[in-house]
Write a protein that holds these residues in place. Structure first.
Motif, mmCIF file in Angstrom:
data_model
loop_
_atom_site.group_PDB
_atom_site.id
_atom_site.type_symbol
_atom_site.label_atom_id
_atom_site.label_comp_id
_atom_site.label_asym_id
_atom_site.label_seq_id
_atom_site.Cartn_x
_atom_site.Cartn_y
_atom_site.Cartn_z
ATOM 1 N N ALA A 143 0.826 -1.208 0.000
ATOM 2 C CA ALA A 143 0.000 0.000 0.000
ATOM 3 C C ALA A 143 0.860 1.258 0.000
ATOM 4 N N ALA A 144 1.992 1.228 0.708
ATOM 5 C CA ALA A 144 2.876 2.393 0.763
ATOM 6 C C ALA A 144 3.429 2.718 -0.615
ATOM 7 N N LEU A 145 3.856 1.690 -1.353
ATOM 8 C CA LEU A 145 4.389 1.912 -2.693
ATOM 9 C C LEU A 145 3.298 2.421 -3.635
ATOM 10 N N ALA A 146 2.111 1.826 -3.543
ATOM 11 C CA ALA A 146 1.001 2.289 -4.377
ATOM 12 C C ALA A 146 0.597 3.714 -4.008
ATOM 13 N N ALA A 147 0.683 4.033 -2.716
ATOM 14 C CA ALA A 147 0.284 5.368 -2.252
ATOM 15 C C ALA A 147 1.139 6.460 -2.869
ATOM 16 N N PRO A 175 -8.238 -6.833 -2.981
ATOM 17 C CA PRO A 175 -7.995 -8.273 -2.773
ATOM 18 C C PRO A 175 -6.629 -8.556 -2.178
ATOM 19 N N VAL A 176 -5.616 -7.771 -2.565
ATOM 20 C CA VAL A 176 -4.272 -7.994 -2.021
ATOM 21 C C VAL A 176 -4.250 -7.754 -0.515
ATOM 22 N N THR A 177 -4.828 -6.628 -0.093
ATOM 23 C CA THR A 177 -4.823 -6.276 1.333
ATOM 24 C C THR A 177 -5.634 -7.266 2.152
ATOM 25 N N ILE A 178 -6.823 -7.624 1.669
ATOM 26 C CA ILE A 178 -7.674 -8.562 2.414
ATOM 27 C C ILE A 178 -7.005 -9.927 2.508
ATOM 28 N N SER A 213 -6.939 -7.094 13.962
ATOM 29 C CA SER A 213 -8.284 -7.654 13.857
ATOM 30 C C SER A 213 -8.773 -7.552 12.418
ATOM 31 N N LEU A 214 -9.001 -8.701 11.779
ATOM 32 C CA LEU A 214 -9.530 -8.712 10.421
ATOM 33 C C LEU A 214 -10.977 -8.224 10.399
ATOM 34 N N THR A 215 -11.745 -8.606 11.409
ATOM 35 C CA THR A 215 -13.144 -8.156 11.475
ATOM 36 C C THR A 215 -13.221 -6.647 11.572
ATOM 37 N N ARG A 216 -12.409 -6.076 12.435
ATOM 38 C CA ARG A 216 -12.402 -4.608 12.579
ATOM 39 C C ARG A 216 -11.962 -3.934 11.280
ATOM 40 N N ALA A 217 -10.997 -4.547 10.588
ATOM 41 C CA ALA A 217 -10.529 -3.981 9.326
ATOM 42 C C ALA A 217 -11.651 -3.941 8.293
ATOM 43 N N LEU A 218 -12.419 -5.036 8.193
ATOM 44 C CA LEU A 218 -13.519 -5.081 7.228
ATOM 45 C C LEU A 218 -14.626 -4.105 7.601
ATOM 46 N N LEU A 219 -14.931 -4.007 8.903
ATOM 47 C CA LEU A 219 -15.954 -3.063 9.340
ATOM 48 C C LEU A 219 -15.523 -1.620 9.084
ATOM 49 N N ALA A 220 -14.253 -1.325 9.314
ATOM 50 C CA ALA A 220 -13.746 0.025 9.066
ATOM 51 C C ALA A 220 -13.812 0.356 7.578
ATOM 52 N N LEU A 250 -9.228 -0.581 5.667
ATOM 53 C CA LEU A 250 -8.718 -1.924 5.946
ATOM 54 C C LEU A 250 -7.408 -1.862 6.737
ATOM 55 N N LEU A 251 -6.487 -1.023 6.266
ATOM 56 C CA LEU A 251 -5.161 -0.962 6.875
ATOM 57 C C LEU A 251 -5.198 -0.327 8.266
ATOM 58 N N LEU A 252 -5.972 0.733 8.416
ATOM 59 C CA LEU A 252 -6.052 1.390 9.721
ATOM 60 C C LEU A 252 -6.935 0.604 10.680
ATOM 61 N N GLY A 253 -7.991 -0.015 10.149
ATOM 62 C CA GLY A 253 -8.864 -0.815 10.996
ATOM 63 C C GLY A 253 -8.168 -2.029 11.558
ATOM 64 N N TRP A 254 -7.220 -2.573 10.826
ATOM 65 C CA TRP A 254 -6.427 -3.700 11.333
ATOM 66 C C TRP A 254 -5.714 -3.306 12.624
ATOM 67 N N LEU A 255 -5.303 -2.041 12.705
ATOM 68 C CA LEU A 255 -4.558 -1.570 13.871
ATOM 69 C C LEU A 255 -5.476 -1.260 15.042
ATOM 70 N N SER A 256 -6.464 -0.376 14.826
ATOM 71 C CA SER A 256 -7.396 0.005 15.897
ATOM 72 C C SER A 256 -8.411 0.981 15.342
ATOM 73 N N TRP A 257 -9.511 1.161 16.074
ATOM 74 C CA TRP A 257 -10.486 2.186 15.699
ATOM 75 C C TRP A 257 -9.903 3.576 15.877
ATOM 76 N N ALA A 258 -9.032 3.724 16.864
ATOM 77 C CA ALA A 258 -8.390 5.027 17.075
ATOM 78 C C ALA A 258 -7.554 5.413 15.859
ATOM 79 N N ALA A 259 -6.882 4.431 15.252
ATOM 80 C CA ALA A 259 -6.089 4.708 14.059
ATOM 81 C C ALA A 259 -6.975 5.142 12.902
#
Length: 237
Positions: free
Chosen positions: A96-100, A123-126, A141-148, A180-189
């Motif tokens: 994601a960093a390189l694509a960004a 698909p790559v990130t998931i 948390s994969l669930t949190r990432a998908l919800l985010a 996806l990427l920030l949700g994996w870390l936390s809701w605060a992120a």
């Protein structure tokens, strides 16, 4: 692996891929609705498939400076290596960093976030985060990432409908990946990343107005600021 070694390796990866990113920016820097570039605008030469950053015919620079792109990619990858550490999820953040870097440069130049770069990140990130979750369920948390992802796409889509001059569908697609990427870390992120994106965009917009580099009716690309806000959120996590 020692943290400093991982950071150095991640930075080296970003720096090494810099020339490829420059060419990707040039290929994608075309107005919306037109096919990607295939020939130099000045002399008509077809650049080699190799990751060159100058036209082989007239030596015109293709895309942004390779040094700036390499430095930006190295910095973004280093931040990811520093904060994520030696975990399988790091692969998703480095990709994601390189694509960004390509997305930020392209959006800044032509106000466009190409689907060819944004959509494959889903698909790559998931997939990578899913494998990382199976490897270590205590890291993220994969669930949190998908919800985010769903939450940010929904909110930004509604914002785009309410103010299409401020947000485009490209921003909506991009923010799902960031969710996806920030949700994996936390809701605060997630909250921090979005908040910082808006703050940086507001400050940059005001600076452009004060320096008369943009007018009140000009459209300012939001993608680079969303990406910077997300990177800052990763760094602060």
């Amino acid at each position: 692996m020692p943290p400093m070694l991982l950071i150095c390796l991640a930075a080296a990866l970003g720096a090494a891929v810099g020339p490829v990113l420059v060419r990707a920016c040039w290929v994608r820097s075309v107005p919306s609705g037109e096919p990607p570039r295939s020939h130099c605008d000045d002399c008509g030469a077809a650049p080699s498939a190799l990751p060159r950053w100058r036209c082989p015919g007239c030596r015109r620079g293709l895309g942004p400076s390779v040094w700036w792109m390499s430095a930006a990619a190295a910095a973004a990858c280093a931040v990811c290596g520093w904060r994520i550490g030696p975990h399988p999820a790091l692969a998703a953040y480095l990709a994601a960093a390189l694509a960004a870097v390509v997305l930020a440069a392209t959006d800044a130049r032509v106000k466009r976030l190409p689907n060819a770069i944004v959509l494959p990140l889903y698909p790559v990130t998931i997939a990578v985060l899913g494998l990382a979750f199976l490897t270590d369920r205590h890291h993220g948390s994969l669930t949190r990432a998908l919800l985010a992802m769903l939450a940010l796409v929904t909110v930004f889509y509604l914002l785009a409908l309410a103010s299409p001059s401020s947000l485009g569908l490209g921003d909506v697609k991009l923010v799902g990946v960031l969710g996806l990427l920030l949700g994996w870390l936390s809701w605060a992120a997630v909250v921090t990343g979005v908040f910082l994106g808006f703050v940086v965009a507001s400050v940059a917009g005001l600076a452009l107005l004060l320096t008369r580099r943009a007018g009140r009716k000009d459209t300012i690309p939001f993608g680079p600021y969303l990406l910077l806000g997300a990177l800052l959120a990763v760094a602060l996590h």
